[in-house]
Design a protein around this motif. Structure first.
Motif, mmCIF file in Angstrom:
data_model
loop_
_atom_site.group_PDB
_atom_site.id
_atom_site.type_symbol
_atom_site.label_atom_id
_atom_site.label_comp_id
_atom_site.label_asym_id
_atom_site.label_seq_id
_atom_site.Cartn_x
_atom_site.Cartn_y
_atom_site.Cartn_z
ATOM 1 N N ALA A 66 8.500 -0.441 7.199
ATOM 2 C CA ALA A 66 9.287 0.561 7.910
ATOM 3 C C ALA A 66 8.909 1.952 7.418
ATOM 4 O O ALA A 66 8.565 2.143 6.244
ATOM 5 N N VAL A 67 9.003 2.913 8.331
ATOM 6 C CA VAL A 67 8.743 4.315 8.015
ATOM 7 C C VAL A 67 9.999 5.113 8.319
ATOM 8 O O VAL A 67 10.573 5.002 9.410
ATOM 9 N N LEU A 68 10.434 5.926 7.343
ATOM 10 C CA LEU A 68 11.514 6.888 7.549
ATOM 11 C C LEU A 68 10.879 8.272 7.471
ATOM 12 O O LEU A 68 10.420 8.688 6.407
ATOM 13 N N HIS A 69 10.860 8.963 8.592
ATOM 14 C CA HIS A 69 10.058 10.191 8.722
ATOM 15 C C HIS A 69 10.931 11.439 8.658
ATOM 16 O O HIS A 69 11.621 11.786 9.621
ATOM 17 N N PHE A 70 10.885 12.129 7.487
ATOM 18 C CA PHE A 70 11.645 13.352 7.276
ATOM 19 C C PHE A 70 10.764 14.594 7.233
ATOM 20 O O PHE A 70 11.285 15.697 7.368
ATOM 21 N N ALA A 71 9.473 14.435 6.994
ATOM 22 C CA ALA A 71 8.595 15.593 6.803
ATOM 23 C C ALA A 71 8.592 16.466 8.057
ATOM 24 O O ALA A 71 8.513 15.969 9.178
ATOM 25 N N GLY A 72 8.660 17.777 7.845
ATOM 26 C CA GLY A 72 8.630 18.692 8.983
ATOM 27 C C GLY A 72 9.166 20.059 8.616
ATOM 28 O O GLY A 72 9.671 20.285 7.505
ATOM 29 N N SER A 73 9.075 20.981 9.557
ATOM 30 C CA SER A 73 9.564 22.347 9.380
ATOM 31 C C SER A 73 10.874 22.503 10.135
ATOM 32 O O SER A 73 11.017 21.982 11.244
ATOM 33 N N ILE A 74 11.844 23.262 9.565
ATOM 34 C CA ILE A 74 13.200 23.179 10.096
ATOM 35 C C ILE A 74 13.888 24.517 10.331
ATOM 36 O O ILE A 74 15.044 24.531 10.772
ATOM 37 N N VAL A 94 9.446 0.512 2.019
ATOM 38 C CA VAL A 94 9.760 1.578 2.963
ATOM 39 C C VAL A 94 8.967 2.824 2.584
ATOM 40 O O VAL A 94 8.972 3.239 1.417
ATOM 41 N N LEU A 95 8.281 3.420 3.564
ATOM 42 C CA LEU A 95 7.609 4.706 3.360
ATOM 43 C C LEU A 95 8.555 5.816 3.783
ATOM 44 O O LEU A 95 9.067 5.820 4.906
ATOM 45 N N VAL A 96 8.789 6.766 2.873
ATOM 46 C CA VAL A 96 9.616 7.934 3.172
ATOM 47 C C VAL A 96 8.718 9.160 3.158
ATOM 48 O O VAL A 96 8.205 9.559 2.104
ATOM 49 N N THR A 97 8.493 9.762 4.324
ATOM 50 C CA THR A 97 7.733 11.012 4.370
ATOM 51 C C THR A 97 8.682 12.169 4.102
ATOM 52 O O THR A 97 9.837 12.153 4.516
ATOM 53 N N GLY A 98 8.193 13.175 3.383
ATOM 54 C CA GLY A 98 9.082 14.271 2.995
ATOM 55 C C GLY A 98 10.115 13.843 1.974
ATOM 56 O O GLY A 98 11.192 14.437 1.877
ATOM 57 N N GLY A 99 9.780 12.851 1.173
ATOM 58 C CA GLY A 99 10.737 12.288 0.224
ATOM 59 C C GLY A 99 11.012 13.135 -0.993
ATOM 60 O O GLY A 99 11.876 12.786 -1.805
ATOM 61 N N ALA A 100 10.300 14.266 -1.142
ATOM 62 C CA ALA A 100 10.583 15.192 -2.240
ATOM 63 C C ALA A 100 11.458 16.344 -1.783
ATOM 64 O O ALA A 100 11.780 17.231 -2.580
ATOM 65 N N GLY A 101 11.852 16.334 -0.505
ATOM 66 C CA GLY A 101 12.677 17.398 0.034
ATOM 67 C C GLY A 101 14.158 17.088 -0.069
ATOM 68 O O GLY A 101 14.577 16.124 -0.713
ATOM 69 N N TYR A 102 14.941 17.900 0.590
ATOM 70 C CA TYR A 102 16.400 17.824 0.485
ATOM 71 C C TYR A 102 16.930 16.472 0.952
ATOM 72 O O TYR A 102 17.431 15.666 0.154
ATOM 73 N N TRP A 108 16.772 7.977 -3.207
ATOM 74 C CA TRP A 108 17.772 7.465 -4.147
ATOM 75 C C TRP A 108 18.636 6.378 -3.506
ATOM 76 O O TRP A 108 18.926 5.348 -4.134
ATOM 77 N N ALA A 109 19.033 6.585 -2.259
ATOM 78 C CA ALA A 109 19.879 5.597 -1.583
ATOM 79 C C ALA A 109 19.135 4.278 -1.373
ATOM 80 O O ALA A 109 19.719 3.191 -1.534
ATOM 81 N N LEU A 110 17.860 4.355 -1.034
ATOM 82 C CA LEU A 110 17.061 3.140 -0.861
ATOM 83 C C LEU A 110 16.920 2.386 -2.184
ATOM 84 O O LEU A 110 17.058 1.158 -2.232
ATOM 85 N N LEU A 111 16.638 3.128 -3.251
ATOM 86 C CA LEU A 111 16.512 2.482 -4.556
ATOM 87 C C LEU A 111 17.846 1.873 -4.986
ATOM 88 O O LEU A 111 17.877 0.762 -5.538
ATOM 89 N N ASP A 112 18.935 2.570 -4.729
ATOM 90 C CA ASP A 112 20.260 2.022 -5.046
ATOM 91 C C ASP A 112 20.504 0.717 -4.290
ATOM 92 O O ASP A 112 21.222 -0.166 -4.785
ATOM 93 N N ALA A 113 19.916 0.603 -3.090
ATOM 94 C CA ALA A 113 20.094 -0.592 -2.272
ATOM 95 C C ALA A 113 19.097 -1.699 -2.616
ATOM 96 O O ALA A 113 19.079 -2.745 -1.962
ATOM 97 N N GLY A 114 18.247 -1.462 -3.635
ATOM 98 C CA GLY A 114 17.291 -2.481 -4.059
ATOM 99 C C GLY A 114 15.985 -2.487 -3.294
ATOM 100 O O GLY A 114 15.205 -3.443 -3.398
ATOM 101 N N GLU A 115 15.701 -1.425 -2.526
ATOM 102 C CA GLU A 115 14.468 -1.357 -1.756
ATOM 103 C C GLU A 115 13.293 -0.897 -2.621
ATOM 104 O O GLU A 115 13.464 -0.170 -3.605
ATOM 105 N N ASP A 116 12.096 -1.307 -2.218
ATOM 106 C CA ASP A 116 10.862 -0.794 -2.799
ATOM 107 C C ASP A 116 10.458 0.425 -1.968
ATOM 108 O O ASP A 116 10.428 0.361 -0.733
ATOM 109 N N VAL A 117 10.127 1.549 -2.632
ATOM 110 C CA VAL A 117 9.965 2.814 -1.918
ATOM 111 C C VAL A 117 8.638 3.489 -2.263
ATOM 112 O O VAL A 117 8.248 3.561 -3.427
#
Length: 343
Positions: A69-77, A3-11, A18-27
């Motif tokens: 899969a892509v989980l897209h969090f990166a952005g301005s808020i 799984v690719l997590v964009t903005g994965g160093a943010g809030y 962490w939740a993906l790793l807890d679930a056994g996913e490669d991130v």
């Protein structure tokens, strides 16, 4: 698969990792660290420093990793900033989402979860709960930039083997109950973080913007969702897409709203200390009350919130603020020791 997590160093993104790793996913994490922190990314996740709008970097990431899969969090808020700098928000939130979706489609990645917002509804929320079928009339460029991204994903899914889940966040708050990550950005505008900082004596007072809204006490009402429940909704969305589920939009909130003053009283109650509150005029772009109907997420995605208690949300936020303060003091101590050793 990965799984690719964009903005994965943010809030929210770091909680997701962490939740993906807890679930056994490669991130894999992609973040430019404009507001995120490298230390917030667990060592178990592969990290790429860069911008989500960098097409060549995206091609390299997709070539080097078996991403499905892509989980897209990166952005301005920040809503007021979007009013002052609208073109930056359209560039960062809309244009770059298009680049990411295009690169994912080019790489044959069909599953895409997008971080959207209740701001897409604007003032058109009536007196009841906000439903996904309600008309969307964003009141500010932040909400508009997210809605335009939703439209792009819809059109892309109509033209390509590509499916998405759009999750429209309400007001995200709290921190990882295990204390591994939390909202760490300096200058963040989230109400609960600001109230916690005021309670801990790190700011002179808490500013409350607007006391003349048509609400229970004149202050804005919002649906506050614990960040751990929000990332759980993403895990459910990921599983749904991997099962072949069709593209959909779902609200993420609890269906219960709290006013600004109710949040203030909760922080004082949980922390046990009073703090100063200043009352200010309304901010541009803010709305009176926004509370979610999240039945679609519950029924289709099987989402079951576990942290739907305002005092609990605030307790985890306060715990994280104390952890963050200790971390910063530790970093300063390390810097001072290195400076002393250099002489």
């Amino acid at each position: 698969m990965t799984v690719l997590v964009t903005g994965g160093a943010g809030y929210i993104g770091s909680h997701m990792v962490w939740a993906l790793l807890d679930a056994g996913e490669d991130v894999v994490v992609l973040d430019r660290l404009s507001t995120g922190f490298r230390w917030a990314v667990p060592d178990e996740a592969r990290f790429y420093l860069g911008d989500v709008g960098d097409r060549e970097l995206l091609r390299r990431i997709f070539a080097e990793n078996s991403i499905d899969a892509v989980l897209h969090f990166a952005g301005s808020i920040v809503v007021p900033q979007s009013v002052l700098h609208p073109l930056e928000y359209y560039e960062n939130n809309t244009s770059k989402t298009g680049v990411l979706a295009s690169a994912a489609i080019e790489a044959g990645i069909e599953n895409f979860v997008f971080s959207s917002t209740a701001a897409v509804y604007g003032d058109n929320v009536g007196e009841g709960l906000v439903r996904e079928s309600d008309p969307t009339y964003p009141k500010n460029p932040y909400g508009q930039s997210k809605l335009m991204s939703e439209m792009m994903l819809r059109d892309a899914a109509n033209a390509h083997p590509f499916r998405y889940v759009v999750l429209r966040y309400f007001n995200v708050a709290g921190a990882d109950p295990q204390g591994r990550t939390g909202l760490s950005t300096q200058g963040a505008t989230h109400l609960i973080k600001l109230a916690c900082e005021a309670a801990l004596g790190r700011r002179e007072a808490l500013d409350v913007y607007g006391t003349d809204y048509p609400t229970v006490d004149g202050t804005g009402v919002r649906d506050y969702i614990h960040v751990s429940d929000l990332v759980a909704a993403h895990l459910n969305a990921l599983a749904y897409l991997r099962r072949g589920g069709g593209s959909m939009i779902a609200n993420c909130g609890y269906g219960a709203g709290y006013s600004v003053l109710q949040v203030v009283e909760s922080v004082k109650r949980v922390h046990g200390q009073d703090f100063r509150v200043r009352f200010c005029p309304r901010r541009p772009g803010d709305t009176a009350a926004v509370v979610a109907d999240s039945s679609r997420a519950r029924e289709i995605l099987g989402w079951r919130p576990r942290h739907a208690n305002l005092d609990h949300i605030i307790a985890t936020a306060l715990d994280w603020e104390e952890t963050l303060q200790a971390r910063r003091q530790g970093d300063l101590t390390t810097i001072h020791r290195r400076l002393a050793a250099s002489f």
